[in-house]
Write a protein that holds these residues in place. Sequence first.
Motif, mmCIF file in Angstrom:
data_model
loop_
_atom_site.group_PDB
_atom_site.id
_atom_site.type_symbol
_atom_site.label_atom_id
_atom_site.label_comp_id
_atom_site.label_asym_id
_atom_site.label_seq_id
_atom_site.Cartn_x
_atom_site.Cartn_y
_atom_site.Cartn_z
ATOM 1 N N PHE A 1 -56.161 -8.336 -17.897
ATOM 2 C CA PHE A 1 -56.377 -9.586 -17.174
ATOM 3 C C PHE A 1 -55.351 -10.622 -17.621
ATOM 4 C CE2 PHE A 1 -58.521 -13.700 -16.402
ATOM 5 C CZ PHE A 1 -58.656 -13.590 -15.028
ATOM 6 N N GLU A 2 -54.203 -10.592 -16.958
ATOM 7 C CA GLU A 2 -53.130 -11.556 -17.160
ATOM 8 C C GLU A 2 -52.261 -11.523 -15.913
ATOM 9 O OE1 GLU A 2 -49.741 -8.930 -19.443
ATOM 10 O OE2 GLU A 2 -51.306 -9.819 -20.684
ATOM 11 N N VAL A 3 -51.493 -12.581 -15.694
ATOM 12 C CA VAL A 3 -50.597 -12.599 -14.544
ATOM 13 C C VAL A 3 -49.635 -11.414 -14.675
ATOM 14 C CG1 VAL A 3 -48.812 -13.884 -13.311
ATOM 15 C CG2 VAL A 3 -50.811 -15.090 -14.224
ATOM 16 N N GLY A 4 -49.550 -10.620 -13.634
ATOM 17 C CA GLY A 4 -48.750 -9.403 -13.656
ATOM 18 C C GLY A 4 -49.532 -8.190 -14.131
ATOM 19 N N GLY A 5 -50.758 -8.406 -14.605
ATOM 20 C CA GLY A 5 -51.617 -7.312 -15.056
ATOM 21 C C GLY A 5 -52.388 -6.687 -13.911
ATOM 22 N N ARG A 6 -53.137 -5.649 -14.247
ATOM 23 C CA ARG A 6 -53.834 -4.893 -13.215
ATOM 24 C C ARG A 6 -55.169 -4.370 -13.743
ATOM 25 N NH1 ARG A 6 -51.032 0.037 -9.949
ATOM 26 N NH2 ARG A 6 -50.551 -1.694 -8.568
ATOM 27 N N ARG A 7 -56.122 -4.305 -12.832
ATOM 28 C CA ARG A 7 -57.351 -3.548 -13.042
ATOM 29 C C ARG A 7 -57.277 -2.335 -12.128
ATOM 30 N NH1 ARG A 7 -63.416 -4.473 -10.919
ATOM 31 N NH2 ARG A 7 -64.426 -2.895 -12.196
ATOM 32 N N PHE A 8 -57.476 -1.147 -12.697
ATOM 33 C CA PHE A 8 -57.508 0.100 -11.934
ATOM 34 C C PHE A 8 -58.887 0.694 -12.156
ATOM 35 C CE2 PHE A 8 -56.211 4.777 -11.830
ATOM 36 C CZ PHE A 8 -56.264 4.854 -10.449
ATOM 37 N N TYR A 9 -59.643 0.812 -11.068
ATOM 38 C CA TYR A 9 -61.046 1.195 -11.205
ATOM 39 C C TYR A 9 -61.498 2.024 -10.012
ATOM 40 C CZ TYR A 9 -62.226 -2.294 -7.689
ATOM 41 O OH TYR A 9 -62.313 -2.998 -6.513
ATOM 42 N N ALA A 10 -62.662 2.639 -10.185
ATOM 43 C CA ALA A 10 -63.268 3.410 -9.101
ATOM 44 C C ALA A 10 -64.690 2.926 -8.891
ATOM 45 C CB ALA A 10 -63.282 4.896 -9.440
ATOM 46 N N MET A 11 -65.107 2.960 -7.631
ATOM 47 C CA MET A 11 -66.519 2.858 -7.315
ATOM 48 C C MET A 11 -66.988 4.301 -7.190
ATOM 49 S SD MET A 11 -67.203 -0.336 -4.887
ATOM 50 C CE MET A 11 -66.560 -1.943 -5.266
ATOM 51 N N VAL A 12 -68.058 4.618 -7.907
ATOM 52 C CA VAL A 12 -68.512 5.996 -8.034
ATOM 53 C C VAL A 12 -69.887 6.138 -7.392
ATOM 54 C CG1 VAL A 12 -68.944 7.879 -9.653
ATOM 55 C CG2 VAL A 12 -67.232 6.124 -10.219
ATOM 56 N N SER A 13 -69.996 7.106 -6.471
ATOM 57 C CA SER A 13 -71.272 7.365 -5.808
ATOM 58 C C SER A 13 -72.223 8.075 -6.773
ATOM 59 C CB SER A 13 -71.061 8.229 -4.564
ATOM 60 O OG SER A 13 -70.820 9.577 -4.946
ATOM 61 N N PRO A 14 -73.519 8.104 -6.463
ATOM 62 C CA PRO A 14 -74.462 8.829 -7.312
ATOM 63 C C PRO A 14 -74.105 10.319 -7.443
ATOM 64 C CG PRO A 14 -75.645 7.410 -5.790
ATOM 65 C CD PRO A 14 -74.193 7.378 -5.391
ATOM 66 N N GLU A 15 -73.405 10.867 -6.451
ATOM 67 C CA GLU A 15 -72.994 12.275 -6.487
ATOM 68 C C GLU A 15 -71.669 12.478 -7.229
ATOM 69 O OE1 GLU A 15 -75.589 11.040 -3.513
ATOM 70 O OE2 GLU A 15 -73.444 10.587 -3.399
ATOM 71 N N GLY A 16 -71.057 11.383 -7.684
ATOM 72 C CA GLY A 16 -69.820 11.477 -8.447
ATOM 73 C C GLY A 16 -68.548 11.292 -7.635
ATOM 74 N N GLN A 17 -68.667 11.004 -6.335
ATOM 75 C CA GLN A 17 -67.485 10.760 -5.504
ATOM 76 C C GLN A 17 -66.850 9.437 -5.929
ATOM 77 O OE1 GLN A 17 -68.337 10.135 -1.336
ATOM 78 N NE2 GLN A 17 -66.264 10.668 -0.736
ATOM 79 N N GLU A 18 -65.524 9.427 -6.107
ATOM 80 C CA GLU A 18 -64.814 8.247 -6.587
ATOM 81 C C GLU A 18 -63.922 7.651 -5.498
ATOM 82 O OE1 GLU A 18 -64.396 9.601 -11.267
ATOM 83 O OE2 GLU A 18 -62.701 9.937 -9.912
ATOM 84 N N HIS A 19 -63.998 6.322 -5.345
ATOM 85 C CA HIS A 19 -63.122 5.570 -4.449
ATOM 86 C C HIS A 19 -62.347 4.592 -5.318
ATOM 87 C CE1 HIS A 19 -64.835 7.040 -0.657
ATOM 88 N NE2 HIS A 19 -65.974 7.076 -1.321
ATOM 89 N N TRP A 20 -61.041 4.855 -5.484
ATOM 90 C CA TRP A 20 -60.207 4.097 -6.414
ATOM 91 C C TRP A 20 -59.577 2.868 -5.762
ATOM 92 C CZ3 TRP A 20 -60.108 4.979 -11.517
ATOM 93 C CH2 TRP A 20 -60.638 6.196 -11.959
#
Length: 172
Positions: A59-78
């Motif tokens: 969390f800084e200018v030029g920084g990034r968060r890389f994350y997934a939303m994960v379904s109960p079945e384990g499916q990931e949406h990045w």
Amino acid sequence: MNTNLPFEFTVDKTTNTVFVNRAFAAELPLVWDAFTKQEILDQWWAPKPWSSKTKYMKFEVGGRRFYAMVSPEGQEHWSTQDYTAISIMTNFKFVSAFTDKDENKNPEFPGSNWDLAFIETNGVTTASITIKHTTLSALEQMIQMGFKEGLTMTLNELDKMLGSFSTMNASN
């Protein structure tokens, strides 16, 4: 959860923009941390029963968060959030984009520009979120995917979490 606090969700198709105002019965530092710290974000940044999983966050200018939303079945949406401006405790901006697990942007879903502003009055903190889409079709695509419902559920989850923090702090 305090259902008497203001929540507004407005879509302006002439500017391809979504405006969200959500008040929380919590002090500004707690709300700020909830939006800017990985360990707290992962507790609420997904509509239930989905969960959020951050691979990394700077969390800084030029920084990034890389994350997934994960379904109960384990499916990931990045997704990524690329931070473009930060004014501590008042505002931050990022470009949000859907990606694959290797951070390659999804060309079918163009990114959006998020601008989050925070203000506290008498122990109630309001988050004002402006989300600008590149095109009207991109905005409409997000709306059709259930963006309003998902964001509402997500912010309600944050409200519950903030309420539990306030309860814990009051009992200490």
